[in-house]
Design an enzyme around this catalytic site. Structure first.
Site, mmCIF file in Angstrom:
data_model
loop_
_atom_site.group_PDB
_atom_site.id
_atom_site.type_symbol
_atom_site.label_atom_id
_atom_site.label_comp_id
_atom_site.label_asym_id
_atom_site.label_seq_id
_atom_site.Cartn_x
_atom_site.Cartn_y
_atom_site.Cartn_z
ATOM 1 N N CYS A 239 35.383 -55.412 20.906
ATOM 2 C CA CYS A 239 34.338 -56.132 20.168
ATOM 3 C C CYS A 239 34.476 -56.009 18.651
ATOM 4 O O CYS A 239 33.891 -56.784 17.903
ATOM 5 C CB CYS A 239 32.962 -55.646 20.591
ATOM 6 S SG CYS A 239 32.662 -55.824 22.347
ATOM 7 N N HIS B 23 27.757 -57.829 15.219
ATOM 8 C CA HIS B 23 28.225 -58.062 16.588
ATOM 9 C C HIS B 23 26.998 -58.254 17.482
ATOM 10 O O HIS B 23 26.079 -57.445 17.464
ATOM 11 C CB HIS B 23 29.053 -56.854 17.044
ATOM 12 C CG HIS B 23 29.406 -56.894 18.484
ATOM 13 N ND1 HIS B 23 29.849 -58.042 19.096
ATOM 14 C CD2 HIS B 23 29.377 -55.935 19.443
ATOM 15 C CE1 HIS B 23 30.080 -57.788 20.370
ATOM 16 N NE2 HIS B 23 29.793 -56.518 20.604
ATOM 17 N N ASN C 281 26.937 -61.232 24.651
ATOM 18 C CA ASN C 281 27.969 -60.491 23.945
ATOM 19 C C ASN C 281 29.326 -61.139 24.235
ATOM 20 O O ASN C 281 29.823 -61.042 25.356
ATOM 21 C CB ASN C 281 27.927 -59.032 24.408
ATOM 22 C CG ASN C 281 28.996 -58.167 23.754
ATOM 23 O OD1 ASN C 281 29.936 -58.672 23.148
ATOM 24 N ND2 ASN C 281 28.859 -56.857 23.898
HETATM 25 N N1 COA Z 1 18.094 -55.934 35.831
HETATM 26 C C1 COA Z 1 17.099 -55.143 36.248
HETATM 27 N N2 COA Z 1 17.134 -53.812 36.156
HETATM 28 C C2 COA Z 1 18.238 -53.252 35.621
HETATM 29 C C3 COA Z 1 19.309 -54.028 35.165
HETATM 30 C C4 COA Z 1 19.220 -55.419 35.292
HETATM 31 N N3 COA Z 1 20.184 -56.247 34.879
HETATM 32 N N4 COA Z 1 20.253 -53.195 34.675
HETATM 33 C C5 COA Z 1 19.793 -51.944 34.801
HETATM 34 N N5 COA Z 1 18.575 -51.978 35.393
HETATM 35 C C6 COA Z 1 17.708 -50.855 35.722
HETATM 36 C C7 COA Z 1 18.474 -49.568 35.888
HETATM 37 O O1 COA Z 1 19.014 -49.478 37.187
HETATM 38 C C8 COA Z 1 17.376 -48.556 35.635
HETATM 39 O O2 COA Z 1 16.618 -48.425 36.802
HETATM 40 P P1 COA Z 1 16.053 -46.984 37.258
HETATM 41 O O3 COA Z 1 15.139 -46.556 36.130
HETATM 42 O O4 COA Z 1 15.351 -47.303 38.532
HETATM 43 O O5 COA Z 1 17.247 -46.119 37.423
HETATM 44 C C9 COA Z 1 16.522 -49.212 34.568
HETATM 45 O O6 COA Z 1 16.824 -50.608 34.626
HETATM 46 C C10 COA Z 1 16.754 -48.698 33.173
HETATM 47 O O7 COA Z 1 18.155 -48.622 32.961
HETATM 48 P P2 COA Z 1 18.759 -48.166 31.609
HETATM 49 O O8 COA Z 1 20.266 -48.198 31.695
HETATM 50 O O9 COA Z 1 18.116 -46.914 31.139
HETATM 51 O O10 COA Z 1 18.270 -49.360 30.657
HETATM 52 P P3 COA Z 1 18.369 -49.496 29.120
HETATM 53 O O11 COA Z 1 17.044 -49.770 28.552
HETATM 54 O O12 COA Z 1 19.207 -48.414 28.501
HETATM 55 O O13 COA Z 1 19.217 -50.844 28.956
HETATM 56 C C11 COA Z 1 21.427 -51.624 28.505
HETATM 57 C C12 COA Z 1 20.524 -50.938 29.499
HETATM 58 C C13 COA Z 1 22.803 -51.788 29.113
HETATM 59 C C14 COA Z 1 20.855 -52.999 28.179
HETATM 60 C C15 COA Z 1 21.474 -50.768 27.206
HETATM 61 O O14 COA Z 1 21.805 -49.443 27.513
HETATM 62 C C16 COA Z 1 22.480 -51.282 26.230
HETATM 63 O O15 COA Z 1 22.320 -52.340 25.650
HETATM 64 N N6 COA Z 1 23.549 -50.519 25.956
HETATM 65 C C17 COA Z 1 24.593 -50.936 25.043
HETATM 66 C C18 COA Z 1 25.492 -51.839 25.781
HETATM 67 C C19 COA Z 1 26.367 -52.631 24.888
HETATM 68 O O16 COA Z 1 25.898 -53.288 24.001
HETATM 69 N N7 COA Z 1 27.658 -52.592 25.159
HETATM 70 C C20 COA Z 1 28.622 -53.344 24.484
HETATM 71 C C21 COA Z 1 28.899 -52.752 23.149
HETATM 72 S S1 COA Z 1 30.181 -53.622 22.427
#
Ligand code: COA
Length: 333
Positions: free
Chosen positions: A113, A259, A289
């Site tokens: 990215c 980004h 993304n």
């Molecule tokens: N739909 C519904 N629920 C979802 C889900 C989806 N698409 N994806 C995850 N969940 C659930 C998880 O299973 C978890 O459930 P649980 O509490 O029962 O275990 C809950 O939602 C919370 O998950 P969590 O991973 O803590 O969510 P979050 O608020 O951290 O958001 C991301 C997850 C991936 C959106 C976030 O961590 C993020 O944006 N990270 C950076 C990723 C990124 O940008 N990567 C590329 C960089 S170049």
């Protein structure tokens, strides 16, 4: 004094739109969850017959046209991508021939990215050293081909697209108001390589290895860990380029093009840098993304929407697999 100037921009996204409602029918998710946690509402998906080079070619063609030069004037084609058409040849070579850039060298750059910011750094060094005069830098991805469409934690985040800039050697001192790239700052931390990766399909886990689970050829991500370092490192890189450019303040910036990973990441970075509201360009709601394509795609949109005037200061920020991250500061004109 030679300065690297952005003479033209271009972008391209595939026609097919995949909405959050579509994803609700594919995995256990909801529009509400995706919108609240990421800000993404829809993303584009390449047609079956489109590969990364096809997206890159269109974006590149538009950037060349906007710069008012011909493909024969281009002397380097640089494609930043994590989803090349093939292992080899480089996607840049496929772009080079399709565009008719017959006088250009061509190679790919792999920094996920952050690829576009890395590409700016590389192109800037080439141009300022006098090696090349017209560099076509493209960020292009078909993330849909490496995303695991059964993994709701990642498949909702990514999309396909391409963005490009035509970089030229210009004259003048950017510190005294001349247009051009003022600073770039790039970094890596390979110790965290497994935060975002596609483990299989390469030489470590070749597709020919019958013992390797084919799902290893899909993207894996540690979302929470990635979130935290993304915010911290983009903030650091931003502060470095602003400082190195003579102590430019956040309120001096006309536009910030980060980004487009996640709205919550962008909000956190904006808050830490005290960026004025409305100065952060956002299009992740429409494209998700798009990895290396994300910054140039957003930048091209901003330029074509008339968001920039000559002399405006623009800050670009990126973060990605590697880990890699970086920032670029430029004066538009
Ligand atoms: N739909 C519904 N629920 C979802 C889900 C989806 N698409 N994806 C995850 N969940 C659930 C998880 O299973 C978890 O459930 P649980 O509490 O029962 O275990 C809950 O939602 C919370 O998950 P969590 O991973 O803590 O969510 P979050 O608020 O951290 O958001 C991301 C997850 C991936 C959106 C976030 O961590 C993020 O944006 N990270 C950076 C990723 C990124 O940008 N990567 C590329 C960089 S170049």
């Amino acid at each position: 004094m030679t300065a690297t100037v952005i003479a033209g921009t271009g972008s391209y996204v595939p026609e097919r739109v995949l909405t959050n409602a579509d994803l609700e029918r594919m995995v256990d998710t909801s529009d509400e969850w995706i919108t609240a946690r990421t800000g993404i509402r829809e993303r584009r998906i390449a047609a079956d017959n489109q590969a990364t080079s096809d997206l890159a070619i269109e974006a590149g063609r538009r950037a060349i046209e906007a710069a008012g030069i011909t493909a024969q004037d281009v002397d380097l084609v640089l494609v930043a991508t994590a989803t090349p058409d093939m292992f080899f040849p480089a996607t840049a070579c496929l772009v080079q021939t399709a565009l008719g850039a017959t006088n250009a060298a061509a190679f790919d750059l792999s920094a996920a990215c952050s690829g576009f910011i890395y590409g700016l750094n590389v192109a800037d060094a080439y141009i300022r050293s006098g090696s090349y005069k017209n560099v076509l830098l493209i960020g292009a991805e078909t993330m849909s081909r490496v995303v695991d469409w059964e993994d709701r934690t990642t498949c909702v985040l990514f999309g396909d697209g391409a963005g490009a800039v035509l970089l030229q050697a210009g004259e003048g001192d950017t510190g005294s108001g001349a247009p051009g790239l003022m600073r770039t700052d790039i970094h890596s931390d390979g110790a965290a390589w497994d935060y975002i990766c596609v483990p299989g399909g390469g030489s470590r886990m070749p597709p020919s290895d019958a013992l390797v689970d084919s799902r290893q050829q899909f993207l894996k991500m540690k979302g929470n860990e990635t979130f935290k370092v993304a915010v911290r490192n983009m903030e650091r890189a931003a502060r470095t380029v602003l400082e190195d450019a003579g102590g430019i303040k956040a309120h001096d910036l006309a536009l910030v093009v980060p980004h487009q990973a996640n709205m919550r990441i962008l909000n956190a970075v904006a808050e830490r840098l005290e960026l004025p509201a409305g100065k952060v360009y956002v299009n992740l709601d429409r494209y998700g993304n798009t990895s290396a394509a994300s910054v140039p795609l957003a930048f091209d949109e901003a330029v074509r929407a008339g968001r920039l005037e000559r002399g405006d200061l623009v800050l670009m920020l990126a973060f990605g697999s590697g880990l890699t991250w970086g920032a670029a500061l430029l004066r538009w004109g």
